[in-house]
Design an enzyme around this catalytic site. Structure first.
Site, PDB file in Angstrom:
ATOM      1  N   HIS A 115     -12.904 -17.994  10.212  1.00  0.00           N
ATOM      2  CA  HIS A 115     -12.868 -19.451  10.027  1.00  0.00           C
ATOM      3  C   HIS A 115     -12.229 -20.098  11.254  1.00  0.00           C
ATOM      4  O   HIS A 115     -11.043 -19.913  11.514  1.00  0.00           O
ATOM      5  CB  HIS A 115     -12.091 -19.814   8.756  1.00  0.00           C
ATOM      6  CG  HIS A 115     -12.780 -19.343   7.509  1.00  0.00           C
ATOM      7  ND1 HIS A 115     -12.292 -19.589   6.250  1.00  0.00           N
ATOM      8  CD2 HIS A 115     -13.945 -18.662   7.338  1.00  0.00           C
ATOM      9  CE1 HIS A 115     -13.134 -19.064   5.362  1.00  0.00           C
ATOM     10  NE2 HIS A 115     -14.128 -18.488   5.994  1.00  0.00           N
ATOM     11  N   ASP A 122     -20.339 -19.372   7.737  1.00  0.00           N
ATOM     12  CA  ASP A 122     -20.160 -20.019   9.041  1.00  0.00           C
ATOM     13  C   ASP A 122     -20.614 -21.478   9.057  1.00  0.00           C
ATOM     14  O   ASP A 122     -21.055 -21.997  10.086  1.00  0.00           O
ATOM     15  CB  ASP A 122     -20.906 -19.238  10.153  1.00  0.00           C
ATOM     16  CG  ASP A 122     -20.453 -17.800  10.225  1.00  0.00           C
ATOM     17  OD1 ASP A 122     -19.278 -17.544   9.908  1.00  0.00           O
ATOM     18  OD2 ASP A 122     -21.268 -16.935  10.572  1.00  0.00           O
TER      19      ASP A 122
END
Ligand code: GDP
Ligand code: IMO
Ligand code: MG
Length: 421
Positions: free
Chosen positions: A41, A13
């Site tokens: 994503h 992340d």
């Protein structure tokens, strides 16, 4: 050197999706090489946020080719949902995306196994996304997997049933209730959609494209600290998230690799269980979570937040051979009076620069405190505009790591990016 790699240096992340999308214009191809629907994503443009799980983050650039490599594990149900929510018409997407016939499939029963294993672990849970990643990679390495190429064969259904039966046998020894039908419908619909996309020996394609002088960006998923070999095992994912994974996950030689971009947040986050030395349990941690919207892109779980951890980052830089650094989310810390960076660990009273083998080691971070900055930096597009306190922060990291920070992301939108000359 026509293949560059972009990968996460922390616990995932870091902003990979946003940066891959922002870098796509200078590449011809974007390729995913490992992981699967555990990834989330995010990228933003025209005020719309998209979250991709399986599809490479170059997909919104019409003239670019996207490849799902052999190292990825694919859940057809997730694939279908993602394709449908993407926006561009199917006919268009079929021209932009090609899938390796050697990528392994995540079966509905892999997801159930994942959940059964986690629920049997009691207090030692991994904190898995429960997308079936572990069981699918387990079947791959034990040579029991089903692959994308198999869906084109006449005996696919028979093979599916054989795999399912062996999974049901395992599940019998777990006290775990499940509804297979719930998953199976979407999964077979996904198989039908998958079959409509080009499926092939993408390793030939990648090498041919390189030969023709085309530029490829290999997009990592998860982060180095979640790597199955080098992360905080067993609190890791089941693939090699490191640069070496791009070679095995796409079928390319290490000789072809050019730049290896290491992306990191200006602080740290972790979702799921496992050690996190700089984790903040106080109001600062809560502030980072709220201001940075630190909630999982795949599961919505709150992310654990803490200060930047340089021993972990230096380890990631070493393992991956990072040539350039990319920093995201410094904008989240605008207004913080001071900012801490962990420069070493103290373990049993001794200063230590290495990551400990044991997860139960009591690791105390040793911090350097830097001055914060007040300015809202999201509107800046030139490095020279950045506040001097942020420039000091950047310089400190560059000195410690000996790697230049070549991009600074100042917001989630693709335009909110500073390319440093
Ligand atoms: P990935 O898994 O590495 O692609 O990262 P995620 O998408 O899971 O999480 C990153 C989050 O931060 C997403 O919500 C992005 O939209 C957001 N983001 C990315 N870069 C920046 C940045 O520089 N500033 C801010 N404020 N948000 C960012
Ligand atoms: P992206 O690509 C953050 C974490 C899970 C769990 C561990 C194992 O968006 O950065 P798994 O589902 O693989 O069995 O989970 O790894 N994890 C991630 N954390 N970002 C990710 O991907 C992750 N993918 C898996 O939370 O701790
Ligand atoms: Mg993510």
């Amino acid at each position: 050197m026509n293949i560059d790699i972009l990968l996460g240096l922390q616990w995932g992340d870091e902003g990979k999706g946003k940066i891959v999308d922002a870098l796509s214009p200078v590449y011809d191809v974007v390729a995913r090489f490992q992981g699967g629907p555990n990834a989330g994503h995010s990228l933003e443009f025209n005020n719309v946020k998209h979250v991709l799980h399986l599809i490479p983050s170059g997909i919104f650039h019409p003239e670019k080719l996207n490849i799902i490599g052999n190292g990825v594990v694919i859940d057809p149900a997730v694939f279908k949902k993602e394709i449908e929510e993407l926006g561009p018409p199917l006919n268009e997407l079929k021209k932009r995306l090609i899938i390796s016939n050697k990528a392994n499939l995540i079966l509905p029963s892999h997801r159930i196994l994942d959940a059964a294993y986690e629920s049997s672990k009691g207090n030692s849970k991994i904190g898995s996304t429960l997308k079936g990643i572990g069981p699918a990679y387990t079947d791959k390495t034990s040579r029991n997997g089903l692959r994308v190429g198999d869906v084109l064969k006449e005996d696919f259904r028979q093979k599916y049933n054989d795999h399912l039966n062996s999974h049901l046998n395992i599940l019998r020894s777990y006290d775990f209730k499940f509804d297979l039908k719930e998953y199976e419908k979407g999964w077979f619909e996904g198989i039908n959609l998958l079959k409509q996309f080009p499926i092939g020996n993408t390793e030939y394609l990648v090498n041919e494209l390189v030969q023709e002088g085309k530029k490829i960006l290999a997009e990592g998923a998860q982060g180095t600290m979640l790597d199955v070999d080098f992360g905080s095992y067993p609190f890791v994912t089941s693939s090699n998230t490191i640069s070496a994974g791009a070679c095995t996950g796409l079928g390319i030689s290490p000789k072809k690799i050019g730049d290896i971009f290491g992306i990191f947040k200006a602080y740290c986050t972790r979702v799921g269980c496992g050690p996190f030395p700089t984790e903040l349990y106080d109001a600062v941690g809560a502030n980072l979570r709220n201001l940075g919207h630190e909630f999982g892109s795949t599961t919505g779980r709150p992310r654990r937040c803490g200060w930047l951890d340089l021993p972990a980052m230096k380890y990631s830089i070493m393992i991956n051979g990072i040539t350039k650094l990319i920093m995201t989310k410094a904008d989240v810390m605008s207004g913080f009076k001071t900012i801490k960076i962990c420069t070493a660990y103290r373990i049993n009273g001794e200063i230590c620069n290495e990551l400990p083998f044991y997860n139960d080691s009591i690791v105390e971070p040793v911090y350097t405190e830097l001055e914060g900055w007040k300015e809202d930096i999201t509107g800046y597009r030139e490095f020279s505009e950045l506040p001097s306190a942020l420039k000091n922060f950047i310089e400190f990291i560059e000195k410690e790591t000996s790697v230049p920070i070549t991009m600074v992301s100042v917001g989630p939108d693709r335009k909110e990016t500073i390319f440093r000359n």
